[in-house]
Motif scaffolding. Sequence first.
Motif, mmCIF file in Angstrom:
data_model
loop_
_atom_site.group_PDB
_atom_site.id
_atom_site.type_symbol
_atom_site.label_atom_id
_atom_site.label_comp_id
_atom_site.label_asym_id
_atom_site.label_seq_id
_atom_site.Cartn_x
_atom_site.Cartn_y
_atom_site.Cartn_z
ATOM 1 N N ARG A 1 177.284 48.084 65.028
ATOM 2 C CA ARG A 1 176.601 46.850 64.627
ATOM 3 C C ARG A 1 176.274 46.864 63.133
ATOM 4 N NH1 ARG A 1 173.814 47.781 69.644
ATOM 5 N NH2 ARG A 1 171.864 48.127 68.520
ATOM 6 N N ILE B 1 167.716 45.922 66.295
ATOM 7 C CA ILE B 1 166.816 47.059 66.483
ATOM 8 C C ILE B 1 165.463 46.714 65.867
ATOM 9 C CG2 ILE B 1 168.650 48.803 66.549
ATOM 10 C CD1 ILE B 1 168.005 49.438 63.603
ATOM 11 N N VAL C 1 174.800 51.391 67.440
ATOM 12 C CA VAL C 1 174.076 50.937 66.252
ATOM 13 C C VAL C 1 174.983 51.026 65.030
ATOM 14 C CG1 VAL C 1 172.132 51.405 64.707
ATOM 15 C CG2 VAL C 1 171.807 51.491 67.176
ATOM 16 N N PRO D 1 171.243 57.363 64.318
ATOM 17 C CA PRO D 1 171.667 56.183 65.071
ATOM 18 C C PRO D 1 172.850 56.505 65.977
ATOM 19 C CG PRO D 1 172.388 56.021 62.784
ATOM 20 C CD PRO D 1 171.533 57.251 62.898
ATOM 21 N N TYR E 1 165.739 55.767 60.663
ATOM 22 C CA TYR E 1 167.116 56.097 60.254
ATOM 23 C C TYR E 1 167.164 56.364 58.758
ATOM 24 C CZ TYR E 1 168.655 53.963 64.718
ATOM 25 O OH TYR E 1 168.854 53.627 66.039
ATOM 26 N N VAL F 1 171.034 43.772 63.299
ATOM 27 C CA VAL F 1 171.602 44.852 64.108
ATOM 28 C C VAL F 1 171.003 44.878 65.520
ATOM 29 C CG1 VAL F 1 171.887 47.382 64.175
ATOM 30 C CG2 VAL F 1 172.139 46.162 62.032
#
Length: 113
Positions: free
Chosen positions: A53, A31, A50, A46, A39, A29
């Motif tokens: 993705r 991150i 995000v 998010p 999260y 993703v």
Amino acid sequence: MSFDAQCGDRLRQERDRLGHAQQGLADLVGIQRAMLSRYERGIVEPGASVLIRLAQAGVDVSYVLFGARSPAVQTLTPEEAALLDNYKAADERGRAAARGVLDALAQPKRANG
């Protein structure tokens, strides 16, 4: 709608369903693993980019956010998804062969004599 601990738990369930460790999904993703952890604990919500993705990585975002599976998202294992991807990438001759093999394998076993 707020991203709470229930949403975070469903995100973790989706990550598990897809067979990813936190670091693996975070890398997919784009991150940090620590952010994915936040999260999953429902500490941080998010953003849209995000979530997009995550969806592209196979996460059922509808399930994560609302608790209901999206009819468009199948709950396939990574192995099943790979088989489906291979089928889609095959030409019609290859698809016909795959269907023939799977049809033969799905036939009930006949008892001997």
